[in-house]
Design an enzyme around this catalytic site. Sequence first.
Site, mmCIF file in Angstrom:
data_model
loop_
_atom_site.group_PDB
_atom_site.id
_atom_site.type_symbol
_atom_site.label_atom_id
_atom_site.label_comp_id
_atom_site.label_asym_id
_atom_site.label_seq_id
_atom_site.Cartn_x
_atom_site.Cartn_y
_atom_site.Cartn_z
ATOM 1 N N SER A 257 15.929 37.801 -1.684
ATOM 2 C CA SER A 257 15.215 38.981 -1.017
ATOM 3 C C SER A 257 15.394 40.217 -1.698
ATOM 4 C CB SER A 257 15.787 39.267 0.427
ATOM 5 O OG SER A 257 14.982 40.165 1.509
ATOM 6 N N ASP B 173 6.489 34.307 5.615
ATOM 7 C CA ASP B 173 7.761 34.919 5.480
ATOM 8 C C ASP B 173 7.043 36.241 6.263
ATOM 9 O OD1 ASP B 173 9.434 37.145 4.723
ATOM 10 O OD2 ASP B 173 9.860 36.097 2.818
ATOM 11 N N HIS C 99 11.622 33.825 6.201
ATOM 12 C CA HIS C 99 12.452 34.641 5.197
ATOM 13 C C HIS C 99 13.800 33.971 5.099
ATOM 14 C CE1 HIS C 99 12.939 38.134 2.838
ATOM 15 N NE2 HIS C 99 14.030 38.346 3.424
#
Length: 303
Positions: free
Chosen positions: A136, A237, A269
């Site tokens: 991320s 996501d 995610h």
Amino acid sequence: MFLAKSFALLLLATPCLAELPGVVSKLNLPYAGTRDPHQMLDLYLPEKRPDNKPLPLVIFIHGGAWREGNKRDGAGLVGQLAASGNFAGASIAYRFSQEKPWPAQIHDCKAAVRFLRANAKEFGLDPERFAVSGTSAGGHLALLIGLDGDTRTLEGEEGSAPKESSKVSCVLNWFGPVDFLTMDWPARLRKTANDNPLDELLGKPAAANPDLARTASPFSYITAGDPPVFTAHGTADPLVPYKQALKLEEGLKNAKVPGYLTAMEGAGHGFQSQALNLRALTFLNRYLRDVPGEIATTPLRND
């Protein structure tokens, strides 16, 4: 927040490092010469090696919207890599956006890479075989390290090894943001109307400051000769849209940079897949250890 719900490389769970026999840990090494806990890294080395040659290194950068997270998040990942005897591992901390706005985060990460390269002989590392991996927000920083390379555009002046290179041999990007000009923080996930981690990172609203947003976007730094990039991204996501991965892949293709994108079908995610783990290991073996192997890019689903 920009955090993986479940992420692993070589493992589907992240065991306590104490459960990994044969690993020597060197914790809280101050890579910038300060006592700031956000400017330290943890290094994981195998007790025994197949030979006495210097080891390739995999560096992990944690996620957390650039404002939270912990370098211990990477302990199981890089610890198990070290336990294999074929790699060394490091997990780095960096200053959060509420402590210091952009570009402090990438300056810290690059300082950590330079520190590790400057001390490669002491730690038994191969300075020509570094990989960087991140989830991320950490994926965003990992991409910037790889794509900025030796241009020193984002180098900064942190640390005691300013002349060392922060170049890496390859990048593993796990659902990282790629282009701030085409991405925003979903309104439904904001704690308040003004809660936007992108704006907090930059210290200014990204939408009103496109030049600043562009300089913080990995997509802006793609050029021929960049290191290979392995990307895994969930097609559902809700935080970092899958389109970000597609844009990265298009940019790499246009620059003739090797890119390997695995679409995790229906995943959000964070995800887990043994098949994906094996692809990532094949990627590392190929670009850090010269072990031949085909890196598949067909879509996968969560295990």
